[in-house]
Design an enzyme around this catalytic site. Structure first.
Site: not given
Length: 478
Positions: A376, A401, A477
């Site tokens: 998510g 996905h 990230k």
DNA sequence: ATGTGC
């Protein structure tokens, strides 16, 4: 756009005009509102017009606009009459997800989350153009990556042979040919194995917060309160270059073979043509690069956890549950009209979801079905599901996905102006480290659909079955 | 997604 209701979680665009098959969209009525906001349903129709398409042009609830084919789409083609298309796979060949289980409980390590995240951020290059300063593969080694995938990484000491039993296709797509990969693509790839990249790619520490299917969770070694790690990345610059190179070839090939295209971005070639075979061989090589990439990243994740939490040896207590592609074309056997046929299945932003007993599901999961890993956004949840018989019958063994965007990167950045997303997440107990604050804004939770809603659609439609929910603790990230 | 953009 006229949509016929099939049931509460599936909608049909009846075959019309140049379509060879129907379009089928798996979604709740509510999520259709988001889906209708972009051109992705027109893309479902366009894909349905391609030669040799079998069954239906399929879309998952996380569908959104993509290059030619929608992201969140599945299209299967007859080997003899059908085509293969780079747009049906996408620029990030074998973008995919690897889930690791640990023997650690979150309550014991929670106070050290930032140490673990910082260590991983130091050890794993992240962001656009990131590469490993300590690694530049020569031609033979890079060919090893392209032909053998994750097994090459294991042969170099990155992980162990048991890891390979927990990867789709054991981390190696057959038929890869390094000669079909350009020198330019190889040059971009030679120092990028073991790097994360940018965009929605991430490494995340998570806690198992809910169990829906106890039997399947047990088989996967998952329990409430457990620390898990998700790695989401793909084939980096190499895969991107392979896609770019072959789109150029396919634009000419489509004309050469007289394939009428409603959109140039659907450029393709017959599966059995030289152009089609060369693309598959290059795509398989890039897919193997991505499997090796995730295998190597896992190696450095193990070491980073070993170091920051002073446990070990990490390969005894941190192990892969599964690793799966969600951007790939594969040759697979499927029942079509009661007959078993070999098809070329394109999954672009769609995850394979094979059922229990299927021979391509690893032996350790044969009783429960193939793990389906659904990341998510970084503020909410990720999910683990398993594949089902219904998926095999209706969607060529495929499911969704991820969350899917509701906002473009540009729009998300604008919406986050004046806000510090990393700090907001930190206040919610989620540690975020990113190569650029721009990427963190682009990836803010508000830019995505709620993945729980996406997963409920596929669960209720029966094309995958929920097993556990994971909540993020810390994330790296690009 | 991407040595991000012609």
């Amino acid at each position: 756009m006229k949509l016929e209701r099939v049931h509460d979680y599936a909608w049909r665009i009846p075959k019309h005009g140049r379509m060879n098959v129907d379009g089928i969209i798996y979604s709740s009525e509510r999520m259709l509102n988001d889906i209708r906001k972009d051109e992705s349903l027109q893309q479902v129709i366009n894909v349905a017009s391609l030669p040799g398409i079998v069954g239906a042009s399929l879309a998952m609830p996380d569908i959104h606009w993509g290059y030619g084919f929608p992201i969140g789409g599945v299209a299967a083609f007859d080997i003899d009459k059908g085509i293969i298309s780079p747009g049906g796979v996408g620029y990030d060949i074998n973008c995919g997800v690897r889930l690791l289980r640990t023997e650690l409980e979150v309550r014991d390590i929670k106070s050290k989350t930032s140490e673990v995240i910082n260590q991983m951020f130091r050890d794993i290059p992240t962001g656009v153009g990131s590469h490993r300063g300590d690694l530049r593969l020569n031609k033979d080694d890079l060919d090893g990556v392209l032909v053998d995938g994750a097994a090459w990484a294991v042969s170099q000491g990155y992980g162990n042979a048991d890891d390979l039993d927990h990867i789709e296709a054991a981390g190696c797509i057959q038929g890869a040919d390094p000669d079909c990969v350009s020198d330019r693509a190889k040059k971009r790839g030679c120092n990028q194995p073991g790097t994360l990249g940018s965009g929605n790619h991430f490494i995340e520490m998570q806690e198992v917060v809910e169990i829906y299917d106890e039997q399947a969770a047990n088989v996967m070694g998952l329990f409430p309160g457990q620390l898990t790690i998700t790695i989401h990345t793909g084939s980096r610059g190499l895969g991107h270059q392979v896609c770019e190179d072959h789109i150029e070839v396919m634009l000419k090939a489509s004309r050469k073979y007289g394939i009428e295209l409603p959109d140039k971005q659907l450029c393709c070639a017959p599966i059995k043509s030289d152009e089609g075979k060369h693309y598959f061989a290059a795509m398989a090589a890039a897919a193997n690069f991505a499997f090796a990439n995730r295998q190597m990243i896992m190696h450095w994740v193990r070491l980073a956890i070993e170091k920051s939490l002073q446990i070990g040896p990490a390969d005894h207590c941190i192990n892969p549950i599964y690793d799966i592609a969600h951007n790939i074309a594969k040759f697979e056997e499927h029942h079509v009209g009661g007959v078993s046929k070999r098809l070329c299945v394109h999954r672009k932003g769609a995850t394979r979801a094979f059922p229990a007993k299927h021979p391509e599901v690893p032996a350790c999961y044969r009783a429960i079905g193939q793990p389906v890993l659904i990341p998510g956004d970084m503020g909410r949840y990720s999910f683990v599901l398993v594949g089902t018989d219904k998926a095999m019958k209706e969607t060529f063994g495929s499911s969704c996905h991820g969350a899917g965007r509701v906002m473009s990167r540009h729009k998300a950045k604008k919406a986050c102006r004046g806000r510090d997303i990393a700090r907001e997440l930190e206040e919610q107990g989620i540690i975020v480290r990113g190569a650029s604050s721009g990427t963190i804004a682009e990836e803010a939770p508000l830019a995505y659909k709620d993945v729980a809603e996406v997963v409920d659609c596929v669960h209720n439609a029966g094309i995958a079955k929920k097993v556990v929910k994971l909540k993020p603790l810390g994330v790296i990230k690009g």
